[in-house]
Design an enzyme around this catalytic site. Structure first.
Site, PDB file in Angstrom:
ATOM      1  N   CYS A   1      -0.405   1.399   7.165  1.00 44.84           N
ATOM      2  CA  CYS A   1      -1.003   1.554   5.838  1.00 44.84           C
ATOM      3  C   CYS A   1      -2.387   2.193   5.909  1.00 44.84           C
ATOM      4  O   CYS A   1      -2.743   3.013   5.066  1.00 44.84           O
ATOM      5  CB  CYS A   1      -1.045   0.208   5.134  1.00 44.84           C
TER       6      CYS A   1
ATOM      7  N   CYS B   1      -2.586  -2.733   7.650  1.00 40.90           N
ATOM      8  CA  CYS B   1      -2.095  -2.600   9.023  1.00 40.90           C
ATOM      9  C   CYS B   1      -2.285  -1.148   9.475  1.00 40.90           C
ATOM     10  O   CYS B   1      -2.684  -0.291   8.679  1.00 40.90           O
ATOM     11  CB  CYS B   1      -0.615  -2.987   9.071  1.00 40.90           C
TER      12      CYS B   1
ATOM     13  N   GLU C   1       0.822  -1.211   0.000  1.00 40.60           N
ATOM     14  CA  GLU C   1       0.000   0.000   0.000  1.00 40.60           C
ATOM     15  C   GLU C   1       0.861   1.269   0.000  1.00 40.60           C
ATOM     16  O   GLU C   1       0.566   2.220  -0.733  1.00 40.60           O
ATOM     17  CB  GLU C   1      -0.898   0.053   1.249  1.00 40.60           C
TER      18      GLU C   1
END
Length: 173
Positions: A103, A100, A72
């Site tokens: 990101c 996560c 990402e």
């Protein structure tokens, strides 16, 4: 004070599904190179069934020895460079695994208008599993994710990758 009715959750359109298929291709390539198989595509939906890819990314943490080289992050950086602006408010991102916290924060800070992800991540997912960072009302931008698009395929890709890693680490009899 009465609450205003909530808008219905977003639903994927054909462009989202097409871009998730491309993200899965990128994830497979990452897995083939020894990276955790995660892919991301930043795109513009010209029409509901006609996407335009702006940038792509796949995990490169191992190759680059960079803890920030998540799919990402790489795709968002490339999109900002291609657009000449860090505000990506007319763009979407499709990712094969739930982002996560790092990101998810990048998705919010880049002002992406849509997040589509495939598999949930019960250990690190920050968009539904552990927290809902992209939807936090305390932030100045929110992105309601569309989850589960081609999730079975993405989950199987991850399971196969980690199974292969475990088998490689087993000592020979």
């Amino acid at each position: 004070m009465t609450e205003s009715p909530k808008s219905p959750p977003p639903t994927p359109d054909p462009a989202d599904i097409l871009m998730m298929r491309r993200a899965l291709e990128l994830a497979r390539a990452a897995g083939d190179s020894g990276e955790v198989p995660i892919g991301a595509v930043v795109y513009r939906a010209l029409t509901p069934d006609l996407p335009q890819i702006v940038s792509e990314g796949a995990n490169r943490r191992e190759i680059d020895n960079d803890p920030l080289a998540h799919a990402e992050i790489l795709a968002i950086r490339a999109a900002a460079k291609a657009q000449g602006d860090w505000r990506l408010s007319d763009l979407r991102i499709a990712v094969t695994l739930e982002p996560c916290p790092m990101c998810a924060g990048a998705i919010v800070n880049a002002r992406l208008c849509r997040l589509v992800f495939a598999a949930h991540d019960p250990k690190a997912g920050a968009c539904r599993s552990l927290m809902r960072l992209t939807e936090d009302p305390r932030l100045n931008h929110r992105v309601t994710p569309i989850a589960g698009i081609l999730a079975d395929e993405a989950s199987q890709l991850l399971r196969d990758f980690f199974r292969s890693l475990r088998q490689e680490k087993k000592p020979a009899p």
